[in-house]
Design a protein around this motif. Structure first.
Motif, PDB file in Angstrom:
ATOM      1  N   ALA A 107       0.963  -1.350   0.005  1.00 33.24           N
ATOM      2  CA  ALA A 107      -0.080   0.095   0.020  1.00 33.24           C
ATOM      3  C   ALA A 107       1.017   1.089  -0.112  1.00 33.24           C
ATOM      4  O   ALA A 107       2.030   1.328   0.588  1.00 33.24           O
ATOM      5  CB  ALA A 107      -0.782  -0.121   1.292  1.00 33.24           C
ATOM      6  N   SER A 108       0.534   2.248  -0.605  1.00 34.30           N
ATOM      7  CA  SER A 108       1.164   3.562  -0.801  1.00 34.30           C
ATOM      8  C   SER A 108       0.137   4.762  -1.023  1.00 34.30           C
ATOM      9  O   SER A 108      -1.096   4.542  -0.957  1.00 34.30           O
ATOM     10  CB  SER A 108       2.105   3.565  -2.120  1.00 34.30           C
ATOM     11  OG  SER A 108       1.406   3.378  -3.355  1.00 34.30           O
ATOM     12  N   ALA A 109       0.935   6.040  -1.067  1.00 39.41           N
ATOM     13  CA  ALA A 109       0.009   7.091  -1.440  1.00 39.41           C
ATOM     14  C   ALA A 109      -0.815   6.842  -2.680  1.00 39.41           C
ATOM     15  O   ALA A 109      -1.982   7.218  -3.008  1.00 39.41           O
ATOM     16  CB  ALA A 109       0.706   8.291  -1.471  1.00 39.41           C
ATOM     17  N   ALA A 110      -0.123   6.238  -3.610  1.00 38.41           N
ATOM     18  CA  ALA A 110      -0.671   6.165  -5.052  1.00 38.41           C
ATOM     19  C   ALA A 110      -1.686   5.142  -5.049  1.00 38.41           C
ATOM     20  O   ALA A 110      -2.882   5.212  -5.855  1.00 38.41           O
ATOM     21  CB  ALA A 110       0.507   5.655  -6.148  1.00 38.41           C
ATOM     22  N   THR A 111      -1.761   4.064  -4.110  1.00 37.53           N
ATOM     23  CA  THR A 111      -2.650   2.885  -4.352  1.00 37.53           C
ATOM     24  C   THR A 111      -3.961   3.181  -3.154  1.00 37.53           C
ATOM     25  O   THR A 111      -4.928   2.665  -3.220  1.00 37.53           O
ATOM     26  CB  THR A 111      -2.227   1.510  -3.845  1.00 37.53           C
ATOM     27  OG1 THR A 111      -1.477   1.579  -2.574  1.00 37.53           O
ATOM     28  CG2 THR A 111      -1.009   1.231  -4.872  1.00 37.53           C
ATOM     29  N   GLY A 112      -3.387   3.843  -2.081  1.00 35.25           N
ATOM     30  CA  GLY A 112      -4.410   3.828  -1.030  1.00 35.25           C
ATOM     31  C   GLY A 112      -4.166   2.624  -0.241  1.00 35.25           C
ATOM     32  O   GLY A 112      -3.397   1.535  -0.466  1.00 35.25           O
ATOM     33  N   GLU A 113      -4.927   2.348   0.882  1.00 36.27           N
ATOM     34  CA  GLU A 113      -4.662   1.129   1.842  1.00 36.27           C
ATOM     35  C   GLU A 113      -5.515   0.037   0.996  1.00 36.27           C
ATOM     36  O   GLU A 113      -6.477   0.035   0.859  1.00 36.27           O
ATOM     37  CB  GLU A 113      -5.295   1.527   3.336  1.00 36.27           C
ATOM     38  CG  GLU A 113      -4.402   2.450   4.023  1.00 36.27           C
ATOM     39  CD  GLU A 113      -3.113   2.109   4.096  1.00 36.27           C
ATOM     40  OE1 GLU A 113      -2.899   1.023   4.399  1.00 36.27           O
ATOM     41  OE2 GLU A 113      -2.097   2.885   4.033  1.00 36.27           O
ATOM     42  N   PHE A 114      -4.635  -1.208   1.406  1.00 30.38           N
ATOM     43  CA  PHE A 114      -5.289  -2.414   1.016  1.00 30.38           C
ATOM     44  C   PHE A 114      -4.484  -3.531   2.211  1.00 30.38           C
ATOM     45  O   PHE A 114      -3.426  -3.256   2.357  1.00 30.38           O
ATOM     46  CB  PHE A 114      -5.007  -2.729  -0.374  1.00 30.38           C
ATOM     47  CG  PHE A 114      -3.953  -2.757  -1.025  1.00 30.38           C
ATOM     48  CD1 PHE A 114      -3.066  -3.909  -0.795  1.00 30.38           C
ATOM     49  CD2 PHE A 114      -3.364  -1.708  -1.687  1.00 30.38           C
ATOM     50  CE1 PHE A 114      -1.654  -4.154  -1.357  1.00 30.38           C
ATOM     51  CE2 PHE A 114      -2.084  -1.656  -2.286  1.00 30.38           C
ATOM     52  CZ  PHE A 114      -1.347  -2.869  -2.178  1.00 30.38           C
ATOM     53  N   ALA A 115      -5.174  -4.620   2.255  1.00 26.46           N
ATOM     54  CA  ALA A 115      -4.528  -5.689   3.111  1.00 26.46           C
ATOM     55  C   ALA A 115      -3.823  -6.682   2.108  1.00 26.46           C
ATOM     56  O   ALA A 115      -4.157  -6.661   0.918  1.00 26.46           O
ATOM     57  CB  ALA A 115      -5.503  -6.482   4.022  1.00 26.46           C
TER      58      ALA A 115
END
Length: 259
Positions: A64-72
């Motif tokens: 997860a990163s600023a570009a993707t947003g949060e994910f598990a």
């Protein structure tokens, strides 16, 4: 409807050749963004914020990163020796926790497809415990990719919104009502059906792809919903696909522009 998402991203995508030497298939770029970013965006636009990415090949690239947003994340450490169904089973803990928290449906996506977010809503509206989407305008996309659409096509037949046949060798276009896209939905009951059937398969799970699994469901008289959509998606299976799509996107109004 409260839903969660699972993206199956364990494989390398060997047909991408050098494009996946240093990154998983889902990180290959199309129209300026990695495939994974398009999938995450579509899920979130459809109102799904709880998302799991099942990793395998070069797992560290999928954070997860600023570009993707949060994910598990979950891992398929045996990704080289297993198939899509085994990767799906790696999401079992996430799935059961999601259902315990009130999630009504799980949306499962292959990692090498991009699709319009409205297709997710259409899939969520299907009442069947297990459901898939299929593209009624598949012929145009397959012609673009292969020239002769029958070269890489499989049978797909549905009746009144229920899958009746999938994965055979078609004799003609009449044998193909649409193209299975790699986008699925499970209710809690559907998930339990899937895991029970996988337990029955035993070690054969490792060699079972998703189309074969859908065929197995049909052979057991388990109903699978078939939700029609018209274009607005792509499957990126090779570098040639990426090139063809980039060129097609230059044409205004392309039927399979998912953006």
């Amino acid at each position: 409807m409260k839903a969660a998402g699972i993206i199956l991203a364990a494989g390398r995508g060997s047909r991408m050749r050098n494009l996946t030497e240093e990154r998983p298939k889902c990180m290959v770029e199309l129209a300026g963004k990695p495939l994974l970013h398009w999938q995450l965006s579509a899920l979130r636009r459809a109102g799904i914020s709880s998302i799991l990415v099942v990793r395998g090949y070069l797992a560290g690239c999928l954070e997860a990163s600023a570009a993707t947003g949060e994910f598990a994340t979950a891992e398929n450490p045996r990704w080289e020796r297993t198939n899509m169904l085994s990767t799906l089973l790696c999401a079992d803990e996430f799935a059961r926790k999601s259902f315990a928290l009130g999630v009504e449906r799980l949306i499962v996506s292959y990692s090498d497809i991009v699709y319009h977010w409205e297709h997710i809503g259409a899939l969520l509206s299907c009442p069947e415990d297990i459901a898939i989407t299929y593209d009624t305008e598949w012929e145009a996309l397959w012609t673009l990719r292969f020239g002769d659409p029958l070269l890489d096509a499989e049978t797909f037949r549905q009746e009144h919104g229920l899958l009746r046949e999938i994965g055979g060798k078609p004799a003609s276009l009449a044998d193909i009502h649409g193209q299975y896209m790699g986008l699925l939905s499970f209710s809690q009951t559907g998930w339990n059906i899937m895991t029970k059937l996988c337990a029955d398969l035993g070690e054969a799970v490792d060699k079972t792809d998703m189309t074969s699994f859908l065929r197995l469901l049909l052979s057991r008289s388990i109903e699978v919903g078939a939700v029609s959509v018209a274009g607005k998606w792509c499957e990126a299976d090779s570098g040639a696909d990426i090139q063809v799509y980039e060129k097609a996107l230059e044409q205004r109004g392309w039927s399979h522009d998912w953006r």
